[in-house]
Design a protein around this motif. Structure first.
Motif, PDB file in Angstrom:
ATOM      1  N   VAL A 152       0.844  -1.202   0.000  1.00 49.84           N
ATOM      2  CA  VAL A 152       0.000   0.000   0.000  1.00 49.84           C
ATOM      3  C   VAL A 152       0.877   1.250   0.000  1.00 49.84           C
ATOM      4  CG1 VAL A 152      -1.846   1.268   1.154  1.00 49.84           C
ATOM      5  CG2 VAL A 152      -1.768  -1.242   1.309  1.00 49.84           C
ATOM      6  N   PHE A 153       0.706   2.095  -1.032  1.00 54.08           N
ATOM      7  CA  PHE A 153       1.345   3.404  -1.084  1.00 54.08           C
ATOM      8  C   PHE A 153       0.319   4.445  -0.659  1.00 54.08           C
ATOM      9  CE2 PHE A 153       4.002   1.285  -4.400  1.00 54.08           C
ATOM     10  CZ  PHE A 153       5.242   1.476  -3.805  1.00 54.08           C
ATOM     11  N   SER A 154       0.686   5.296   0.285  1.00 51.49           N
ATOM     12  CA  SER A 154      -0.237   6.331   0.751  1.00 51.49           C
ATOM     13  C   SER A 154       0.489   7.653   0.925  1.00 51.49           C
ATOM     14  CB  SER A 154      -0.898   5.910   2.067  1.00 51.49           C
ATOM     15  OG  SER A 154       0.076   5.674   3.074  1.00 51.49           O
ATOM     16  N   ASN A 155      -0.296   8.727   1.029  1.00 48.30           N
ATOM     17  CA  ASN A 155       0.266  10.073   1.200  1.00 48.30           C
ATOM     18  C   ASN A 155       1.305  10.380   0.135  1.00 48.30           C
ATOM     19  OD1 ASN A 155      -1.244  10.324   3.656  1.00 48.30           O
ATOM     20  ND2 ASN A 155       0.341   9.122   4.688  1.00 48.30           N
ATOM     21  N   VAL A 156       1.008   9.991  -1.100  1.00 43.41           N
ATOM     22  CA  VAL A 156       1.933  10.217  -2.214  1.00 43.41           C
ATOM     23  C   VAL A 156       1.792  11.660  -2.695  1.00 43.41           C
ATOM     24  CG1 VAL A 156       2.638   9.494  -4.518  1.00 43.41           C
ATOM     25  CG2 VAL A 156       1.692   7.801  -2.906  1.00 43.41           C
ATOM     26  N   GLY A 157       2.912  12.356  -2.786  1.00 45.95           N
ATOM     27  CA  GLY A 157       2.877  13.740  -3.231  1.00 45.95           C
ATOM     28  C   GLY A 157       4.073  14.096  -4.081  1.00 45.95           C
ATOM     29  N   PHE A 158       3.850  14.924  -5.102  1.00 48.28           N
ATOM     30  CA  PHE A 158       4.913  15.408  -5.980  1.00 48.28           C
ATOM     31  C   PHE A 158       5.037  16.921  -5.801  1.00 48.28           C
ATOM     32  CE2 PHE A 158       3.540  11.500  -7.906  1.00 48.28           C
ATOM     33  CZ  PHE A 158       4.653  10.958  -8.536  1.00 48.28           C
ATOM     34  N   SER A 159       6.276  17.419  -5.729  1.00 48.20           N
ATOM     35  CA  SER A 159       6.475  18.858  -5.620  1.00 48.20           C
ATOM     36  C   SER A 159       7.807  19.259  -6.245  1.00 48.20           C
ATOM     37  CB  SER A 159       6.427  19.317  -4.159  1.00 48.20           C
ATOM     38  OG  SER A 159       7.457  18.692  -3.408  1.00 48.20           O
ATOM     39  N   ARG A 160       7.797  20.377  -6.939  1.00 51.18           N
ATOM     40  CA  ARG A 160       9.016  20.921  -7.526  1.00 51.18           C
ATOM     41  C   ARG A 160       9.635  21.891  -6.531  1.00 51.18           C
ATOM     42  NH1 ARG A 160       9.001  25.493 -10.478  1.00 51.18           N
ATOM     43  NH2 ARG A 160       6.810  25.149 -11.070  1.00 51.18           N
ATOM     44  N   TRP A 203      10.407  16.324  -6.454  1.00 54.59           N
ATOM     45  CA  TRP A 203      10.408  15.415  -5.319  1.00 54.59           C
ATOM     46  C   TRP A 203       9.157  14.556  -5.310  1.00 54.59           C
ATOM     47  CZ3 TRP A 203      13.810  14.730  -1.109  1.00 54.59           C
ATOM     48  CH2 TRP A 203      14.934  15.564  -1.119  1.00 54.59           C
ATOM     49  N   ILE A 204       9.322  13.314  -4.865  1.00 55.68           N
ATOM     50  CA  ILE A 204       8.176  12.464  -4.551  1.00 55.68           C
ATOM     51  C   ILE A 204       8.335  12.032  -3.095  1.00 55.68           C
ATOM     52  CG2 ILE A 204       9.336  10.374  -5.430  1.00 55.68           C
ATOM     53  CD1 ILE A 204       6.556   9.248  -6.090  1.00 55.68           C
ATOM     54  N   ASN A 205       7.270  12.180  -2.337  1.00 56.29           N
ATOM     55  CA  ASN A 205       7.223  11.704  -0.957  1.00 56.29           C
ATOM     56  C   ASN A 205       6.091  10.699  -0.838  1.00 56.29           C
ATOM     57  OD1 ASN A 205       9.112  13.360   0.997  1.00 56.29           O
ATOM     58  ND2 ASN A 205       8.353  14.800  -0.528  1.00 56.29           N
ATOM     59  N   GLY A 225      11.502   9.911   0.575  1.00 56.68           N
ATOM     60  CA  GLY A 225      11.524  11.245  -0.014  1.00 56.68           C
ATOM     61  C   GLY A 225      12.637  11.252  -1.043  1.00 56.68           C
ATOM     62  N   LEU A 226      12.277  11.215  -2.315  1.00 57.53           N
ATOM     63  CA  LEU A 226      13.250  11.071  -3.394  1.00 57.53           C
ATOM     64  C   LEU A 226      13.100  12.221  -4.382  1.00 57.53           C
ATOM     65  CD1 LEU A 226      12.457   7.304  -4.092  1.00 57.53           C
ATOM     66  CD2 LEU A 226      14.247   8.190  -2.585  1.00 57.53           C
ATOM     67  N   LYS A 227      14.181  12.549  -5.077  1.00 59.00           N
ATOM     68  CA  LYS A 227      14.079  13.621  -6.061  1.00 59.00           C
ATOM     69  C   LYS A 227      14.825  13.281  -7.345  1.00 59.00           C
ATOM     70  CE  LYS A 227      18.068  16.520  -4.772  1.00 59.00           C
ATOM     71  NZ  LYS A 227      18.493  17.877  -4.362  1.00 59.00           N
ATOM     72  N   SER A 228      14.344  13.887  -8.416  1.00 57.81           N
ATOM     73  CA  SER A 228      15.011  13.833  -9.713  1.00 57.81           C
ATOM     74  C   SER A 228      15.504  15.242 -10.014  1.00 57.81           C
ATOM     75  CB  SER A 228      14.038  13.354 -10.802  1.00 57.81           C
ATOM     76  OG  SER A 228      14.646  13.421 -12.084  1.00 57.81           O
ATOM     77  N   LYS A 229      16.811  15.429 -10.057  1.00 61.01           N
ATOM     78  CA  LYS A 229      17.379  16.753 -10.281  1.00 61.01           C
ATOM     79  C   LYS A 229      17.366  17.110 -11.768  1.00 61.01           C
ATOM     80  CE  LYS A 229      21.235  17.773  -8.266  1.00 61.01           C
ATOM     81  NZ  LYS A 229      22.621  17.715  -7.728  1.00 61.01           N
ATOM     82  N   PHE A 230      17.138  18.376 -12.050  1.00 61.20           N
ATOM     83  CA  PHE A 230      17.227  18.847 -13.424  1.00 61.20           C
ATOM     84  C   PHE A 230      17.951  20.188 -13.434  1.00 61.20           C
ATOM     85  CE2 PHE A 230      13.091  19.981 -11.679  1.00 61.20           C
ATOM     86  CZ  PHE A 230      13.039  21.359 -11.879  1.00 61.20           C
TER      87      PHE A 230
END
Length: 259
Positions: A152-160, A203-205, A225-230
């Motif tokens: 179960v994945f919960s509280n999934v959020g994406f933010s720049r 970021w994805i949390n 809490g992971l991120k993809s840098k650009f």
């Protein structure tokens, strides 16, 4: 699960190490030795990170099936969706589901049959747990069927985000040469970048938990809490990297990836 824990209470232990080193050298307590040993102690104390996941060491069986459930993912800036995933701007869950299916198939090498679906209202209940002083919130299916496992994945959020930090190359250059001193770009181009640097990333949390459907017990849980840098502009690839990283981190160290 064992985590590295070194705190102030452990400093006497490092003092004993210093004494032993001096004894072996047959001399008195040397100031340099003391400083070196205590520097190591402080480094261990400061670098010990808070735990972000737990896997039950008693869980050893590879699942015969995996049901993956996720709550509706949130996006902080909806304009980012319109720029990078225009066709999913009004149905982001469909894209997220498709990415999970693609990445689960890749990471498991299709060794575990799985299904993925978005949770409906009332399908999940909240659970709480902790590792040391770190608290975790996760969700558990109200009912589970079969002899497989549920993820179960919960509280999934994406933010720049933009993260600003000190440019040490610049600071060191100024400290050694003063402001306005010339810099050879071929020698140290970072020293020309100004006093601060900026990292941009998506970021994805997310929180997660894995359950044994047969017993109802939780065998793993955590938060990522992971991120993809650009460098300049965010693209579809950054969204894809975030989800792939989430799947890889979640399945790592679990029997799901057993051969």
């Amino acid at each position: 699960m064992n985590f590295l824990r070194v705190g102030l209470a452990d400093l006497p232990f490092f003092y004993i190490i210093a004494e032993q080193l001096v004894y072996k050298k047959g001399g008195k307590m040397n100031f340099k030795i003391i400083c070196s040993v205590f520097a190591i102690a402080i480094a261990f104390t400061g670098c010990a990170k808070k735990p972000t996941f737990f896997v039950d060491p008693g869980w050893t069986e590879k699942p015969t099936s995996l049901s993956v459930v996720f709550t509706t993912p949130l996006v902080e800036n909806r304009d980012d969706l319109k720029d990078d995933l225009a066709e999913y701007a009004n149905n982001f869950s469909s894209w997220f589901k498709a990415e999970l299916e693609k990445d689960l198939s890749q990471v498991t090498r299709q060794s575990v049959p799985f299904v993925v679906h978005e949770a409906s209202d009332g399908e999940l209940v909240v659970e709480m747990d902790s590792i040391q002083s770190t608290k975790f919130n996760m969700k558990k299916p109200v009912s589970m069927e079969g002899n497989g496992y549920y993820l179960v994945f919960s509280n999934v959020g994406f933010s720049r985000r933009e993260e600003v930090y000190e440019n040490m190359a610049y600071s060191n250059h100024v400290a050694a040469n003063g402001y306005g001193a010339g810099v050879n770009p071929g020698t140290n181009s970072m020293a020309m970048g100004g006093s601060t640097m900026v990292d941009m990333g998506l970021w994805i949390n997310a929180d997660y938990a894995i359950y044994n459907a047969r017993t109802g017990s939780r065998v793993a849980f955590g938060h990522w809490g992971l991120k993809s840098k650009f460098a300049y502009a965010m693209t579809r690839g950054d969204w894809e990297k975030c989800v792939l990283g989430l799947v890889k981190k979640t399945l790592a160290r679990t029997p799901i990836l057993k051969k």
